[in-house]
Each structure stands twice: as C-alpha cells, then as structure tokens.
Design a protein around this motif. Sequence first.
Motif, short mmCIF file in Angstrom:
data_model
loop_
_atom_site.label_atom_id
_atom_site.label_comp_id
_atom_site.label_asym_id
_atom_site.label_seq_id
_atom_site.Cartn_x
_atom_site.Cartn_y
_atom_site.Cartn_z
N GLY A 1 4.03 37.77 26.42
CA GLY A 1 4.99 37.15 27.33
C GLY A 1 5.36 35.73 26.95
N ALA A 2 6.61 35.37 27.19
CA ALA A 2 7.11 34.01 27.02
C ALA A 2 8.53 33.97 27.54
CB ALA A 2 7.08 33.58 25.56
N PRO A 3 8.98 32.84 28.08
CA PRO A 3 10.39 32.71 28.46
C PRO A 3 11.30 32.96 27.25
CG PRO A 3 9.11 30.88 29.32
CD PRO A 3 8.21 31.62 28.37
N ILE A 4 12.47 33.49 27.48
CA ILE A 4 13.37 33.86 26.38
C ILE A 4 13.61 32.68 25.44
CG2 ILE A 4 15.73 34.58 25.82
CD1 ILE A 4 15.67 36.19 28.48
N ALA A 5 13.84 31.50 25.98
CA ALA A 5 14.13 30.34 25.14
C ALA A 5 12.97 29.96 24.22
CB ALA A 5 14.51 29.14 26.01
N ASN A 6 11.76 30.36 24.61
CA ASN A 6 10.58 30.04 23.82
C ASN A 6 9.98 31.25 23.11
OD1 ASN A 6 10.72 27.39 24.80
ND2 ASN A 6 9.53 27.92 26.61
N SER B 1 6.74 51.09 32.65
CA SER B 1 6.15 50.04 33.48
C SER B 1 7.16 49.66 34.55
CB SER B 1 5.82 48.80 32.64
OG SER B 1 5.47 47.70 33.46
N VAL B 2 6.64 49.21 35.69
CA VAL B 2 7.55 48.68 36.70
C VAL B 2 8.30 47.46 36.15
CG1 VAL B 2 5.89 47.12 37.80
CG2 VAL B 2 7.73 48.15 39.17
N ALA B 3 7.73 46.83 35.12
CA ALA B 3 8.42 45.71 34.47
C ALA B 3 9.73 46.14 33.82
CB ALA B 3 7.52 45.07 33.41
N GLY B 4 9.86 47.43 33.51
CA GLY B 4 11.11 47.94 32.97
C GLY B 4 12.17 48.15 34.02
N ILE B 5 11.82 47.94 35.29
CA ILE B 5 12.75 48.09 36.41
C ILE B 5 13.02 46.76 37.09
CG2 ILE B 5 13.11 49.25 38.64
CD1 ILE B 5 11.13 51.42 37.63
N LYS B 6 11.97 45.98 37.30
CA LYS B 6 12.10 44.69 37.99
C LYS B 6 11.91 43.53 37.02
CE LYS B 6 10.28 42.02 41.90
NZ LYS B 6 9.37 42.03 43.07
N PRO B 7 12.92 42.67 36.86
CA PRO B 7 12.79 41.55 35.93
C PRO B 7 11.88 40.45 36.49
CG PRO B 7 14.89 41.43 37.07
CD PRO B 7 14.26 42.72 37.50
N GLU B 8 11.13 39.85 35.59
CA GLU B 8 10.29 38.71 35.94
C GLU B 8 10.41 37.66 34.85
OE1 GLU B 8 8.95 38.06 38.66
OE2 GLU B 8 8.32 39.91 39.68
N ILE B 9 10.29 36.41 35.22
CA ILE B 9 10.36 35.31 34.27
C ILE B 9 9.24 35.45 33.24
CG2 ILE B 9 10.02 32.81 34.03
CD1 ILE B 9 11.37 32.55 36.80
N GLY B 10 9.58 35.24 31.98
CA GLY B 10 8.59 35.24 30.90
C GLY B 10 8.20 36.61 30.39
N PHE C 1 -1.92 33.83 29.84
CA PHE C 1 -1.96 33.34 31.22
C PHE C 1 -3.14 33.93 31.99
CE2 PHE C 1 0.10 37.36 32.11
CZ PHE C 1 -0.35 37.69 33.39
N PHE C 2 -3.54 35.14 31.61
CA PHE C 2 -4.63 35.79 32.34
C PHE C 2 -5.96 35.06 32.11
CE2 PHE C 2 -7.89 39.23 32.70
CZ PHE C 2 -7.78 39.41 34.08
#
Length: 249
Positions: free
Chosen positions: A87-92, A131-140, A187-188
């Motif tokens: 994981g990382a923000p798109i810009a980074n 993954s639910v991540a493929g449905i709901k966007p989250e930062i990073g 982050f974990f």
Amino acid sequence: MGMGRNALVTGAASGIGAACAMLLAERGVGRLVLVDLDGAALDALDLPGCEVLRFIGDVADPALWERIEVEAGPLDHAVLNAGIGRGAPIANLSFETWRELMTVNLDGMFLSLKTALRLAADGASLVLTASVAGIKPEIGNAAYSTSKAAVIQLAKVAAKEGAARGIRVNAIAPGGVDTPIWDKMPFFAGIVAQHGGDRAEALAAMGKGTPLGRFASAAEIAAQVAFLLSDDAATITGTVLVSDGGYLL
C-alpha cells in the motif's frame, strides 16, 4: 464436493488457501493440487485422507502453469487464491510496487484461471479470491484495489464463458481476515507496536471498525468458499460474495 473429486488451490501454504485445502480434505476431496511459493510451508500442511500434488513456484510464471496443465489432470474445483498486498498513496506509489501487485494478483490470477478452465470438467466450480477492496476505494490502496477489482471482472467473464459446459465461476470478496498478509504491511507493524507487540490485539482493534466489530478467521472464509464450490450453490455463478462484517454498509 465429494469422494473422488479433484481440486486446485493456489496460495495454499497459509491463510485462506491453507484453510481451504484443509477443509476440502476434511470434506472428502480425493486429490488436491496445491500451488505456492513457500515449499516448506506447503510440505508442512497435514492433509490426511487424500492424494496431494504440490507445485512450488510463482503463479505469475507461465512455465509453472504449462507444467501443471500436463501433470495435474482434470479438475472438479479450483480455489484461485494466491495474492499479495502492498500500500501507498498513488502519488508515492512506485511503479515497481504497482507492477509487483499486478504481476502476482492479476497476471497470476489470469494464468491460474486460464489453466483451471482448460482442466475443468463439465460442471466444475471455481472460486477466485478477490477483496472488498476491489469494491470500496480507500486511500493508499490503489494497486491492491485495482488488482482485486480486475479479479472480480475476470470471474464474471469466466462465468459467462464457462456456462455452456455447466462450469460455475464466482468470486469471494473478504474484508479483514486474520492471515499473514497483514504482517507484510508496514502500517500494521505500527498498530501492533501500539498494542505492546500483541498481534491478536492489533487485529481485534482494527476489527472494531466494522459494524460486526471483528475480522473473520481464515476458516470462516474457507467455509464460505466451500459453499460456493458445492452443489448447494448449483445456480450461483458470476457473483461476488462479500464477506466483510458490514464494512461496505
């Protein structure tokens, strides 16, 4: 599922994949074809009562799948589960990390699915781990989310293509699950440190952010995968089973 049936599981050495392999063995599958990079962990799986073929390698390696197609034999079930998380923000987000995620989670899924469909017997059932991540966007989470959204679409296209032969293809989209994938997320480590190094407490704290107040176990997800594979789900294809404790609500 039943005696004499053959099943493929990728990412089988740990987490959801290992839980699926163990449950399939318990429910009488005659032969398991297991795939993972971690040969030692794959060998350590205790799967009594069934024949086990173990393939050690990278799911994104076409040569691995060429070998499996020759050696594995026909399939009645497949759990296409291998994947990684970063994981990382798109810009980074480095292109190297983006490609690493896409190589394993998407290229690897395509190759796995292609081979599974070529080996699938009429009436076979397949489940892809999205993954639910493929449905709901989250930062990073751009790379992982994008790869899992693509997995969902792959499952739907495969369901349409396989329907003429009675082959069912579905996806499962878990939310938080207690698997080793968390341990590779930077982050974990910080959350674990906040809880005195107690991994279980860290996961419990994260789970409280969902309406049901907890994460799932790998065994719970495996049982849901088994339902989708089973004859009880005989009219279910091209669907996405969201198992997220209400995270999408």
